[in-house]
Design a protein around this motif. Sequence first.
Motif, PDB file in Angstrom:
ATOM      1  N   TYR A  31      45.233  34.871  63.856  1.00 50.03           N
ATOM      2  CA  TYR A  31      44.661  35.057  62.522  1.00 50.03           C
ATOM      3  C   TYR A  31      43.474  36.017  62.575  1.00 50.03           C
ATOM      4  CZ  TYR A  31      42.402  33.930  58.089  1.00 50.03           C
ATOM      5  OH  TYR A  31      41.814  34.016  56.848  1.00 50.03           O
ATOM      6  N   VAL A  32      42.571  35.781  63.506  1.00 49.24           N
ATOM      7  CA  VAL A  32      41.380  36.629  63.633  1.00 49.24           C
ATOM      8  C   VAL A  32      41.777  38.061  63.988  1.00 49.24           C
ATOM      9  CG1 VAL A  32      39.305  37.031  65.028  1.00 49.24           C
ATOM     10  CG2 VAL A  32      39.787  34.738  64.137  1.00 49.24           C
ATOM     11  N   ASN A  33      42.700  38.228  64.914  1.00 47.40           N
ATOM     12  CA  ASN A  33      43.165  39.581  65.282  1.00 47.40           C
ATOM     13  C   ASN A  33      43.721  40.314  64.075  1.00 47.40           C
ATOM     14  OD1 ASN A  33      42.466  39.416  67.987  1.00 47.40           O
ATOM     15  ND2 ASN A  33      44.489  38.752  68.633  1.00 47.40           N
ATOM     16  N   TYR A  34      44.582  39.628  63.309  1.00 45.77           N
ATOM     17  CA  TYR A  34      45.179  40.247  62.128  1.00 45.77           C
ATOM     18  C   TYR A  34      44.096  40.637  61.123  1.00 45.77           C
ATOM     19  CZ  TYR A  34      47.772  41.102  57.900  1.00 45.77           C
ATOM     20  OH  TYR A  34      48.263  41.700  56.762  1.00 45.77           O
ATOM     21  N   GLU A  35      43.207  39.709  60.824  1.00 43.13           N
ATOM     22  CA  GLU A  35      42.177  39.964  59.814  1.00 43.13           C
ATOM     23  C   GLU A  35      41.224  41.079  60.246  1.00 43.13           C
ATOM     24  OE1 GLU A  35      42.140  38.909  56.716  1.00 43.13           O
ATOM     25  OE2 GLU A  35      43.851  37.589  56.975  1.00 43.13           O
ATOM     26  N   GLU A  36      40.923  41.175  61.540  1.00 44.38           N
ATOM     27  CA  GLU A  36      40.055  42.259  62.030  1.00 44.38           C
ATOM     28  C   GLU A  36      40.724  43.622  61.851  1.00 44.38           C
ATOM     29  OE1 GLU A  36      39.151  41.119  66.051  1.00 44.38           O
ATOM     30  OE2 GLU A  36      37.383  39.966  65.424  1.00 44.38           O
ATOM     31  N   VAL A  37      41.985  43.718  62.216  1.00 44.21           N
ATOM     32  CA  VAL A  37      42.710  44.983  62.050  1.00 44.21           C
ATOM     33  C   VAL A  37      42.818  45.317  60.567  1.00 44.21           C
ATOM     34  CG1 VAL A  37      44.956  46.127  62.346  1.00 44.21           C
ATOM     35  CG2 VAL A  37      43.979  44.801  64.221  1.00 44.21           C
ATOM     36  N   ASN A  38      43.126  44.332  59.746  1.00 49.68           N
ATOM     37  CA  ASN A  38      43.237  44.546  58.313  1.00 49.68           C
ATOM     38  C   ASN A  38      41.907  45.028  57.723  1.00 49.68           C
ATOM     39  OD1 ASN A  38      44.722  44.416  55.805  1.00 49.68           O
ATOM     40  ND2 ASN A  38      43.472  42.625  55.319  1.00 49.68           N
ATOM     41  N   ALA A  39      40.805  44.414  58.124  1.00 49.61           N
ATOM     42  CA  ALA A  39      39.490  44.815  57.622  1.00 49.61           C
ATOM     43  C   ALA A  39      39.154  46.247  58.037  1.00 49.61           C
ATOM     44  CB  ALA A  39      38.423  43.850  58.124  1.00 49.61           C
ATOM     45  N   LEU A  40      39.520  46.627  59.246  1.00 51.53           N
ATOM     46  CA  LEU A  40      39.270  47.983  59.719  1.00 51.53           C
ATOM     47  C   LEU A  40      40.066  48.994  58.890  1.00 51.53           C
ATOM     48  CD1 LEU A  40      37.746  49.661  61.785  1.00 51.53           C
ATOM     49  CD2 LEU A  40      39.634  49.283  63.380  1.00 51.53           C
ATOM     50  N   ILE A  41      41.309  48.686  58.621  1.00 52.59           N
ATOM     51  CA  ILE A  41      42.138  49.559  57.788  1.00 52.59           C
ATOM     52  C   ILE A  41      41.521  49.687  56.397  1.00 52.59           C
ATOM     53  CG2 ILE A  41      44.380  49.785  56.627  1.00 52.59           C
ATOM     54  CD1 ILE A  41      45.589  48.411  59.169  1.00 52.59           C
ATOM     55  N   GLN A  42      41.122  48.564  55.815  1.00 48.30           N
ATOM     56  CA  GLN A  42      40.504  48.603  54.484  1.00 48.30           C
ATOM     57  C   GLN A  42      39.234  49.446  54.500  1.00 48.30           C
ATOM     58  OE1 GLN A  42      40.171  44.389  53.613  1.00 48.30           O
ATOM     59  NE2 GLN A  42      41.941  44.476  52.250  1.00 48.30           N
ATOM     60  N   LEU A  57      44.920  55.836  61.895  1.00 47.30           N
ATOM     61  CA  LEU A  57      45.161  54.938  60.769  1.00 47.30           C
ATOM     62  C   LEU A  57      46.614  54.469  60.760  1.00 47.30           C
ATOM     63  CD1 LEU A  57      43.774  53.590  58.406  1.00 47.30           C
ATOM     64  CD2 LEU A  57      44.271  55.605  57.024  1.00 47.30           C
ATOM     65  N   THR A  58      47.535  55.344  61.060  1.00 46.89           N
ATOM     66  CA  THR A  58      48.949  54.966  61.137  1.00 46.89           C
ATOM     67  C   THR A  58      49.174  53.960  62.260  1.00 46.89           C
ATOM     68  OG1 THR A  58      49.674  57.069  60.206  1.00 46.89           O
ATOM     69  CG2 THR A  58      51.288  55.841  61.501  1.00 46.89           C
ATOM     70  N   ALA A  59      48.536  54.170  63.391  1.00 45.14           N
ATOM     71  CA  ALA A  59      48.660  53.229  64.512  1.00 45.14           C
ATOM     72  C   ALA A  59      48.106  51.858  64.136  1.00 45.14           C
ATOM     73  CB  ALA A  59      47.936  53.774  65.738  1.00 45.14           C
ATOM     74  N   LEU A  60      46.987  51.829  63.419  1.00 44.14           N
ATOM     75  CA  LEU A  60      46.421  50.555  62.969  1.00 44.14           C
ATOM     76  C   LEU A  60      47.366  49.846  61.995  1.00 44.14           C
ATOM     77  CD1 LEU A  60      42.672  51.507  62.409  1.00 44.14           C
ATOM     78  CD2 LEU A  60      43.573  49.914  64.112  1.00 44.14           C
ATOM     79  N   ARG A  61      47.965  50.595  61.109  1.00 46.68           N
ATOM     80  CA  ARG A  61      48.917  49.991  60.151  1.00 46.68           C
ATOM     81  C   ARG A  61      50.131  49.416  60.877  1.00 46.68           C
ATOM     82  NH1 ARG A  61      48.078  54.979  56.236  1.00 46.68           N
ATOM     83  NH2 ARG A  61      46.443  54.139  54.892  1.00 46.68           N
ATOM     84  N   LYS A  62      50.621  50.120  61.892  1.00 43.87           N
ATOM     85  CA  LYS A  62      51.750  49.607  62.678  1.00 43.87           C
ATOM     86  C   LYS A  62      51.353  48.329  63.417  1.00 43.87           C
ATOM     87  CE  LYS A  62      54.137  53.990  63.377  1.00 43.87           C
ATOM     88  NZ  LYS A  62      54.541  55.015  64.345  1.00 43.87           N
ATOM     89  N   LYS A  63      50.143  48.325  63.962  1.00 47.97           N
ATOM     90  CA  LYS A  63      49.655  47.131  64.651  1.00 47.97           C
ATOM     91  C   LYS A  63      49.567  45.960  63.679  1.00 47.97           C
ATOM     92  CE  LYS A  63      45.945  45.454  67.595  1.00 47.97           C
ATOM     93  NZ  LYS A  63      44.722  45.786  68.339  1.00 47.97           N
ATOM     94  N   ARG A  64      49.104  46.226  62.460  1.00 49.73           N
ATOM     95  CA  ARG A  64      49.017  45.168  61.448  1.00 49.73           C
ATOM     96  C   ARG A  64      50.397  44.588  61.141  1.00 49.73           C
ATOM     97  NH1 ARG A  64      46.317  46.694  55.841  1.00 49.73           N
ATOM     98  NH2 ARG A  64      48.173  47.984  55.744  1.00 49.73           N
ATOM     99  N   VAL A  65      51.381  45.427  61.042  1.00 57.12           N
ATOM    100  CA  VAL A  65      52.752  44.959  60.773  1.00 57.12           C
ATOM    101  C   VAL A  65      53.239  44.068  61.913  1.00 57.12           C
ATOM    102  CG1 VAL A  65      55.158  45.691  60.576  1.00 57.12           C
ATOM    103  CG2 VAL A  65      53.397  46.858  59.258  1.00 57.12           C
ATOM    104  N   HIS A  66      52.999  44.471  63.146  1.00 60.46           N
ATOM    105  CA  HIS A  66      53.432  43.666  64.296  1.00 60.46           C
ATOM    106  C   HIS A  66      52.689  42.328  64.346  1.00 60.46           C
ATOM    107  CE1 HIS A  66      56.117  46.605  66.001  1.00 60.46           C
ATOM    108  NE2 HIS A  66      55.191  47.528  65.894  1.00 60.46           N
TER     109      HIS A  66
END
Length: 78
Positions: A31-42, A57-66
């Motif tokens: 949960y924390v990993n997902y939310e951190e990546v999501n916050a960075l993208i935002q 930014l594309t790499a971060l979005r792909k990481k968020r999907v995974h």
Amino acid sequence: MENHNLTHEFPELEDKINVLKLNDEIFKKMYVNYEEVNALIQHYEEGEQNHTTDEHLTALRKKRVHLKDDVYSYLKQN
């Protein structure tokens, strides 16, 4: 700006998400990993000046999907 918080992504699982993030260390880390990546993208998407490359930014979005896929699988198994 589209909301990608986990409780928004999986509203039908919101209660389970809230219980697991308090009581399950494995899920809490996911949960924390997902939310951190999501916050960075935002942060990058909402900033007037973009301090990253399109590739990053594309790499971060792909990481968020995974991460989202992993979280969903874990929610369904537990």
